[in-house]
Design an enzyme around this catalytic site. Sequence first.
Site, mmCIF file in Angstrom:
data_model
loop_
_atom_site.group_PDB
_atom_site.id
_atom_site.type_symbol
_atom_site.label_atom_id
_atom_site.label_comp_id
_atom_site.label_asym_id
_atom_site.label_seq_id
_atom_site.Cartn_x
_atom_site.Cartn_y
_atom_site.Cartn_z
ATOM 1 C CD GLU A 269 -2.805 -1.294 2.417
ATOM 2 O OE1 GLU A 269 -2.704 -0.451 3.330
ATOM 3 O OE2 GLU A 269 -3.650 -2.212 2.428
ATOM 4 C CG HIS A 292 -6.050 -0.462 5.005
ATOM 5 N ND1 HIS A 292 -4.914 -1.220 5.098
ATOM 6 C CD2 HIS A 292 -6.843 -0.860 6.034
ATOM 7 C CE1 HIS A 292 -5.019 -2.036 6.136
ATOM 8 N NE2 HIS A 292 -6.172 -1.831 6.721
HETATM 9 N N1 LIG Z 1 -9.958 -2.901 6.381
HETATM 10 C C1 LIG Z 1 -9.723 -2.370 7.559
HETATM 11 O O1 LIG Z 1 -9.573 -1.161 7.721
HETATM 12 C C2 LIG Z 1 -9.679 -3.277 8.770
HETATM 13 C C3 LIG Z 1 -10.061 -2.791 10.015
HETATM 14 C C4 LIG Z 1 -10.077 -3.660 11.113
HETATM 15 C C5 LIG Z 1 -9.653 -4.988 10.932
HETATM 16 N N2 LIG Z 1 -9.228 -5.411 9.716
HETATM 17 C C6 LIG Z 1 -8.780 -6.799 9.504
HETATM 18 O O2 LIG Z 1 -9.934 -7.642 9.497
HETATM 19 C C7 LIG Z 1 -9.541 -8.968 9.850
HETATM 20 C C8 LIG Z 1 -10.533 -9.557 10.827
HETATM 21 O O3 LIG Z 1 -10.519 -8.795 12.040
HETATM 22 P P1 LIG Z 1 -11.210 -9.390 13.348
HETATM 23 O O4 LIG Z 1 -11.109 -8.345 14.410
HETATM 24 O O5 LIG Z 1 -12.537 -9.964 13.014
HETATM 25 O O6 LIG Z 1 -10.193 -10.580 13.672
HETATM 26 P P2 LIG Z 1 -10.413 -11.822 14.620
HETATM 27 O O7 LIG Z 1 -9.068 -12.257 15.036
HETATM 28 O O8 LIG Z 1 -11.464 -11.528 15.638
HETATM 29 O O9 LIG Z 1 -11.040 -12.932 13.619
HETATM 30 C C9 LIG Z 1 -10.295 -13.601 12.643
HETATM 31 C C10 LIG Z 1 -10.934 -14.973 12.485
HETATM 32 O O10 LIG Z 1 -10.369 -15.598 11.346
HETATM 33 C C11 LIG Z 1 -10.154 -16.971 11.638
HETATM 34 N N3 LIG Z 1 -9.159 -17.463 10.689
HETATM 35 C C12 LIG Z 1 -7.840 -17.178 10.637
HETATM 36 N N4 LIG Z 1 -7.285 -17.758 9.571
HETATM 37 C C13 LIG Z 1 -8.273 -18.407 8.926
HETATM 38 C C14 LIG Z 1 -8.318 -19.184 7.728
HETATM 39 N N5 LIG Z 1 -7.240 -19.368 6.987
HETATM 40 N N6 LIG Z 1 -9.509 -19.721 7.367
HETATM 41 C C15 LIG Z 1 -10.624 -19.527 8.120
HETATM 42 N N7 LIG Z 1 -10.643 -18.796 9.263
HETATM 43 C C16 LIG Z 1 -9.480 -18.240 9.642
HETATM 44 C C17 LIG Z 1 -9.730 -16.972 13.086
HETATM 45 O O11 LIG Z 1 -9.899 -18.229 13.698
HETATM 46 C C18 LIG Z 1 -10.658 -15.895 13.673
HETATM 47 O O12 LIG Z 1 -11.868 -16.444 14.134
HETATM 48 C C19 LIG Z 1 -8.114 -8.851 10.374
HETATM 49 O O13 LIG Z 1 -7.227 -9.285 9.386
HETATM 50 C C20 LIG Z 1 -7.937 -7.373 10.617
HETATM 51 O O14 LIG Z 1 -6.592 -6.978 10.475
HETATM 52 C C21 LIG Z 1 -9.249 -4.593 8.626
#
Ligand SMILES: NC(=O)c1ccc[n+]([C@@H]2O[C@H](COP(=O)([O-])OP(=O)(O)OC[C@H]3O[C@@H](n4cnc5c(N)ncnc54)[C@H](O)[C@@H]3O)[C@@H](O)[C@H]2O)c1
Length: 409
Positions: A269, A292
Amino acid sequence: MKRKVMIDQAKVRVLLLESIHPDAVSRLEAEGYQVESLRNALDEAELIERLPGVHLLGIRSKTQVTAKALEAADSLVAIGAFCIGTDQIDLGTASRAGVAVFNAPFSNTRSVVELALAEIIAMTRRLTEKNNLMHEGVWDKAAVGSHEVRGRRLGIVGYGNIGTQLSVLAENLGMHVSFYDTADKLALGNAQRCASLDELLEQSDVVTLHVDGRPGNAGFFGTEQLAKMKPGAIFLNLSRGIVVDHGSLRDALTSGHLAGAAVDVFPTEPKGRGDEFVSELRGLPNVILTPHIGGSTEEAQADIGDFVANKLTHFIQEGNTTLSVNLPSVALPAQSGTSRIVHVHTNMPGVLAQVNSILAEHHVNVEGQLLSTRGEYGYLITDIGGSFSSEVLDKLQGMSQTVRLRVLS
Ligand SMILES: NC(=O)c1ccc[n+]([C@@H]2O[C@H](COP(=O)([O-])OP(=O)(O)OC[C@H]3O[C@@H](n4cnc5c(N)ncnc54)[C@H](O)[C@@H]3O)[C@@H](O)[C@H]2O)c1
């Protein structure tokens, strides 16, 4: 860096950098703390100059809290990262100094969910294409390829904080929800758990990724997974840029196999606002690209300010470390009429026995006690009824395993 700290609650000094939300400033000021809030980040030399005497430091993503800066921070007890990531903080050194680090892991989850829903509806109705044509002066009034989301199946990959919230809201819109998670997760509402990723891909009209950024997830969604999606399906990634192979996604879109995609996160990015964005996904129809911004709303910023300021306040007043990024998690309800000794120590056998024998030798009555360990460190809260001599504190401080001792009353 072994320190004993007794903080007069009325003299807590707080340094906030990088224009932290005014809600956080008012929350901390309401406690009677002396808050200095600066607009910009500070570099290492400036931090070294400013940190002595500061008890709480608040930063966002730009300030690098290095080992040298932490060494200069003679009174620091906690750092609040008013954001999600904590890579900018030397967590190892913070732990060695007994400095707790807090962040706001959940504050922007709702914002991500709302963006995902908006994109699912926009792509299912082909809004971006219709909008582009209108701006070019073309009146393309046709229903072909436009659908309601009601009755369509949403496949959520990663059923964590964001995935579960999306599940609930999508069902409220009349969507059917399937999810796949590598961990055991409770299905909310009528959502159906899939035993494999393939099962989810084969049945979903919309597939959305909400997995975390663990190294094993790099490139886990590519040609094979995209090919298994239903023809005409829609794909979203608002999780981490590294999890999707963008070349394969482009092919799946240009071949017409997928009807649309929304992508908020990218393998690389641009560093700054206004820098050129380079991606093989640029210029494709029915593809929504966003910089993002999934979690970037004013509401999320306010929530982050409030959440982290609360964590810092509870830590200063009660010593509780719930959701600390680096120290063991301990929460012991405060009891009136007691003094609380917080003992951060290296995690080795016999520390609890040693602390308690010092207390017993000095006829100190323990009213409550809770210990938790995490990796190299242990965190012990002991509530004491009645008075105790300074010799007790000196003995505890003198233990070879003591990292930090704090007394709250
Ligand atoms: N776009 C944005 O601005 C933004 C903002 C906040 C969070 N995020 C991203 O969103 C994602 C999710 O955030 P969250 O708070 O829900 O995270 P979280 O840790 O609560 O949930 C992630 C889930 O994914 C599961 N997981 C991991 N690898 C997996 C796979 N290969 N297959 C299936 N399941 C899998 C885990 O077991 C967990 O339940 C993160 O990567 C975070 O960095 C992005």
